[in-house]
Design an enzyme around this catalytic site. Structure first.
Site, PDB file in Angstrom:
ATOM      1  N   ILE A  12      12.634  24.009  16.701  1.00  0.00           N
ATOM      2  CA  ILE A  12      13.875  24.335  15.987  1.00  0.00           C
ATOM      3  C   ILE A  12      13.663  25.581  15.133  1.00  0.00           C
ATOM      4  CG2 ILE A  12      15.726  23.406  14.523  1.00  0.00           C
ATOM      5  CD1 ILE A  12      14.633  20.579  15.184  1.00  0.00           C
ATOM      6  N   ASN A  35       1.035  22.950  16.096  1.00  0.00           N
ATOM      7  CA  ASN A  35       1.844  22.446  17.210  1.00  0.00           C
ATOM      8  C   ASN A  35       2.742  23.552  17.730  1.00  0.00           C
ATOM      9  OD1 ASN A  35       2.989  20.694  19.038  1.00  0.00           O
ATOM     10  ND2 ASN A  35       4.298  19.656  17.556  1.00  0.00           N
ATOM     11  N   LYS A  85       6.059  15.383  13.592  1.00  0.00           N
ATOM     12  CA  LYS A  85       7.331  14.760  13.980  1.00  0.00           C
ATOM     13  C   LYS A  85       7.237  13.683  15.056  1.00  0.00           C
ATOM     14  CE  LYS A  85       8.275  18.181  17.484  1.00  0.00           C
ATOM     15  NZ  LYS A  85       9.174  19.069  18.161  1.00  0.00           N
ATOM     16  N   SER A 125      16.638  14.061   9.059  1.00  0.00           N
ATOM     17  CA  SER A 125      16.867  13.440  10.357  1.00  0.00           C
ATOM     18  C   SER A 125      17.830  12.266  10.230  1.00  0.00           C
ATOM     19  CB  SER A 125      15.519  12.933  10.892  1.00  0.00           C
ATOM     20  OG  SER A 125      15.711  12.071  11.979  1.00  0.00           O
ATOM     21  N   TYR A 150       6.792   8.402   9.773  1.00  0.00           N
ATOM     22  CA  TYR A 150       7.521   9.662   9.982  1.00  0.00           C
ATOM     23  C   TYR A 150       8.898   9.589   9.317  1.00  0.00           C
ATOM     24  CZ  TYR A 150      10.919  12.690  12.181  1.00  0.00           C
ATOM     25  OH  TYR A 150      11.975  13.547  12.378  1.00  0.00           O
ATOM     26  N   LYS A 154      10.756  11.602   5.808  1.00  0.00           N
ATOM     27  CA  LYS A 154      12.050  12.306   5.713  1.00  0.00           C
ATOM     28  C   LYS A 154      12.854  11.751   4.538  1.00  0.00           C
ATOM     29  CE  LYS A 154      11.380  15.212   8.920  1.00  0.00           C
ATOM     30  NZ  LYS A 154      11.169  16.630   8.572  1.00  0.00           N
ATOM     31  N   SER A 216      10.707   6.765  32.762  1.00  0.00           N
ATOM     32  CA  SER A 216      10.990   5.368  32.419  1.00  0.00           C
ATOM     33  C   SER A 216      12.192   5.343  31.491  1.00  0.00           C
ATOM     34  CB  SER A 216       9.795   4.746  31.683  1.00  0.00           C
ATOM     35  OG  SER A 216       8.691   4.671  32.545  1.00  0.00           O
ATOM     36  N   PHE A 218      13.967   3.354  28.834  1.00  0.00           N
ATOM     37  CA  PHE A 218      13.533   2.265  27.958  1.00  0.00           C
ATOM     38  C   PHE A 218      14.678   1.305  27.644  1.00  0.00           C
ATOM     39  CE2 PHE A 218      10.404   5.658  26.326  1.00  0.00           C
ATOM     40  CZ  PHE A 218       9.429   5.266  27.230  1.00  0.00           C
ATOM     41  N   ARG A 231      22.686   8.212  22.091  1.00  0.00           N
ATOM     42  CA  ARG A 231      22.300   9.182  21.062  1.00  0.00           C
ATOM     43  C   ARG A 231      23.262  10.357  21.099  1.00  0.00           C
ATOM     44  NH1 ARG A 231      19.544   5.417  20.382  1.00  0.00           N
ATOM     45  NH2 ARG A 231      17.286   5.274  20.067  1.00  0.00           N
ATOM     46  N   GLY A 297      10.951  -0.111  18.184  1.00  0.00           N
ATOM     47  CA  GLY A 297      11.453   0.746  17.098  1.00  0.00           C
ATOM     48  C   GLY A 297      12.727   1.490  17.456  1.00  0.00           C
ATOM     49  N   ASP A 298      13.133   1.466  18.737  1.00  0.00           N
ATOM     50  CA  ASP A 298      14.347   2.183  19.141  1.00  0.00           C
ATOM     51  C   ASP A 298      15.594   1.450  18.665  1.00  0.00           C
ATOM     52  OD1 ASP A 298      13.337   4.403  20.318  1.00  0.00           O
ATOM     53  OD2 ASP A 298      13.645   3.748  22.401  1.00  0.00           O
TER      54      ASP A 298
HETATM   55  C1  UD1 Z   1      13.067  10.117  18.133  1.00  0.00           C
HETATM   56  C2  UD1 Z   1      12.641   9.417  16.890  1.00  0.00           C
HETATM   57  C3  UD1 Z   1      13.350  10.030  15.717  1.00  0.00           C
HETATM   58  C4  UD1 Z   1      13.028  11.494  15.642  1.00  0.00           C
HETATM   59  C5  UD1 Z   1      13.364  12.181  16.952  1.00  0.00           C
HETATM   60  C6  UD1 Z   1      12.797  13.569  16.922  1.00  0.00           C
HETATM   61  C7  UD1 Z   1      12.026   7.163  17.600  1.00  0.00           C
HETATM   62  C8  UD1 Z   1      12.365   5.716  17.484  1.00  0.00           C
HETATM   63  N1  UD1 Z   1      12.869   8.002  16.998  1.00  0.00           N
HETATM   64  O1  UD1 Z   1      14.469   9.902  18.281  1.00  0.00           O
HETATM   65  O2  UD1 Z   1      12.963   9.400  14.532  1.00  0.00           O
HETATM   66  O3  UD1 Z   1      13.757  12.097  14.598  1.00  0.00           O
HETATM   67  O4  UD1 Z   1      12.764  11.495  18.035  1.00  0.00           O
HETATM   68  O5  UD1 Z   1      13.160  14.261  18.056  1.00  0.00           O
HETATM   69  O6  UD1 Z   1      11.062   7.525  18.203  1.00  0.00           O
HETATM   70  N2  UD1 Z   1      14.013   7.463  26.256  1.00  0.00           N
HETATM   71  C9  UD1 Z   1      13.757   6.919  27.512  1.00  0.00           C
HETATM   72  N3  UD1 Z   1      12.650   7.359  28.189  1.00  0.00           N
HETATM   73  C10 UD1 Z   1      11.803   8.298  27.688  1.00  0.00           C
HETATM   74  C11 UD1 Z   1      12.069   8.837  26.408  1.00  0.00           C
HETATM   75  C12 UD1 Z   1      13.177   8.383  25.710  1.00  0.00           C
HETATM   76  O7  UD1 Z   1      14.507   6.075  27.988  1.00  0.00           O
HETATM   77  O8  UD1 Z   1      10.815   8.630  28.349  1.00  0.00           O
HETATM   78  C13 UD1 Z   1      15.204   6.997  25.515  1.00  0.00           C
HETATM   79  C14 UD1 Z   1      14.881   6.393  24.184  1.00  0.00           C
HETATM   80  O9  UD1 Z   1      14.627   5.017  24.318  1.00  0.00           O
HETATM   81  C15 UD1 Z   1      16.171   6.691  23.396  1.00  0.00           C
HETATM   82  C16 UD1 Z   1      16.649   8.012  23.992  1.00  0.00           C
HETATM   83  O10 UD1 Z   1      15.997   8.131  25.257  1.00  0.00           O
HETATM   84  O11 UD1 Z   1      17.126   5.726  23.641  1.00  0.00           O
HETATM   85  C17 UD1 Z   1      16.279   9.205  23.139  1.00  0.00           C
HETATM   86  O12 UD1 Z   1      14.892   9.123  22.837  1.00  0.00           O
HETATM   87  P1  UD1 Z   1      14.113  10.295  22.077  1.00  0.00           P
HETATM   88  O13 UD1 Z   1      14.375  11.602  22.721  1.00  0.00           O
HETATM   89  O14 UD1 Z   1      12.690   9.884  21.926  1.00  0.00           O
HETATM   90  O15 UD1 Z   1      14.837  10.360  20.661  1.00  0.00           O
HETATM   91  P2  UD1 Z   1      15.040   9.207  19.558  1.00  0.00           P
HETATM   92  O16 UD1 Z   1      14.262   8.000  19.868  1.00  0.00           O
HETATM   93  O17 UD1 Z   1      16.512   9.069  19.365  1.00  0.00           O
END
Ligand code: UD1
Length: 338
Positions: A12, A35, A85, A125, A150, A154, A216, A218, A231, A297-298
């Site tokens: 960013i 990073n 992050k 965030s 993390y 914030k 995958s 999730f 999201r 945690g999601d």
């Molecule tokens: C995550 C962090 C959040 C952080 C942000 C930074 C968690 C719980 N939250 O947000 O605190 O500010 O990253 O960018 O980690 N997904 C899949 N498969 C994957 C990867 C993700 O299905 O391989 C899904 C996740 O379950 C979620 C969505 O995609 O529902 C978005 O995931 P991600 O991009 O990791 O963002 P957050 O989890 O929303």
């Protein structure tokens, strides 16, 4: 006008440096390269025709932060990105997160509070809301106990800035980002995840290019229309522009409160399956994926109410999810050939 961007070589940060330069600001980047790659500097100057000043230093080194401000006495504003992050990593190594995200912020503010007037933009965030009860999420939604170190950094960061602003000349905007994705349309800069990406879109693009076997998903048992989590995916260039607008607001003394908070998202929620389908459609690619269990945690859903960002800040996103996913793919193809 000279603006300090900490973490300015990151995802960013680099996009924000471009937008600041586009508006005529002189940018000084502070980055410890933990990073980020120094090549990002070339990416930035290829877009803007101007190389920002780079100071390689670690904000955890208090003496180095002090030396920086002795050298650069004319900083008008600070955009503070430098932080760790990765949620999972923060659970495994919490002290790294408290040191990197909190100590560095404290040292920075200790120097800034000595200046006459400081405009400070903080990377926060939507994670501070946890699983909010009401969608879309407004800025006055309750802050919930953080699910990870993390997320906690914030929340604590926001509180530190609130406290310090009461006893100093520091005025601040806290930007609560939803999910930043995409890359600059030139494909000169973009996201460079270290190792296996944890976030959805970089995992998608790495799967599409063949670096990962399959994606995958999730969980498909969430209480959402297609069962996958929702999201608010915001194009990183739109997000970068929000920083410039927020900074300008402070510089123009248009802020109403000493510390103002804005959600930065699109206001539109997309499910994981919608993101996959959109990526496949706009880029004409089949993405191998399988449904697996939920990730610990999601949350189920998070998308922003952006009324305040629009009505008060005067910012709104311009890019669509389609455009963001096109740019992410263009970037992935570009870095493959490097
Ligand atoms: C995550 C962090 C959040 C952080 C942000 C930074 C968690 C719980 N939250 O947000 O605190 O500010 O990253 O960018 O980690 N997904 C899949 N498969 C994957 C990867 C993700 O299905 O391989 C899904 C996740 O379950 C979620 C969505 O995609 O529902 C978005 O995931 P991600 O991009 O990791 O963002 P957050 O989890 O929303």
């Amino acid at each position: 006008m000279k603006i300090l961007v900490t973490g300015g070589l990151g995802f960013i940060g680099s996009h924000t440096v471009v937008e600041l330069q586009n508006k005529g600001f002189e940018v000084v980047i502070v980055d410890n390269l933990s990073n980020a790659s120094i090549d990002v500097l070339d990416g930035i100057s290829n877009i803007t025709g101007k190389k920002p000043i780079l100071e390689i230093l670690d904000l955890r080194e208090k003496a180095d932060v002090q030396s920086f401000f002795k050298k650069h006495t004319d900083i008008a504003g600070v955009v503070h990105f430098a932080a760790s992050k990765a949620v999972g990593e923060s659970v495994e190594n919490p002290l790294l997160y408290y040191e990197n995200n909190i100590n560095a912020l404290v040292y920075l503010l200790q120097e800034l509070q000595q200046l006459e007037e400081v405009c400070f933009i903080f990377s926060s965030s939507c994670t501070v809301y946890g699983q909010a009860e009401i969608m879309p999420i407004r800025e006055n939604a309750p802050i919930q106990k953080a699910l990870s170190p993390y997320g906690n950094t914030k929340q604590i960061g926001e509180e530190i800035i609130q406290d310090v602003s009461k006893v100093s000349s520091i005025k601040a905007v806290l930007l609560r980002y939803f999910n930043p994705i995409g890359a600059h349309e030139s494909a000169e800069i973009g996201e460079l995840p270290l190792g296996v990406p944890q976030n959805l879109v970089p995992f998608i693009t790495q799967t599409a290019i063949g670096l990962r076997k399959e994606l995958s998903v999730f969980g498909n048992d969430y209480p959402t229309p297609d069962g996958t989590a929702i999201r608010d995916y915001i194009h990183v260039v739109d997000l970068a522009k929000a920083h410039v607008v927020a900074l300008q607001r402070l510089l123009d003394k248009k802020n109403i409160e000493k510390v103002e908070v804005f959600n930065i998202g699109t206001g539109k929620g997309s499910s994981v399956l919608e993101v996959i389908k959109t990526f496949e459609n706009v880029n004409n690619i089949q993405l191998p994926y399988k449904i697996v269990g939920r990730r610990e945690g999601d949350i189920t859903e998070a998308y922003a109410n952006t009324d305040r960002a629009f009505n008060v800040l005067g910012w709104k996103p311009e890019f669509t999810l389609e455009e963001a996913l096109l740019s992410a793919w263009k970037w992935e193809q570009k870095i493959k050939n490097q």
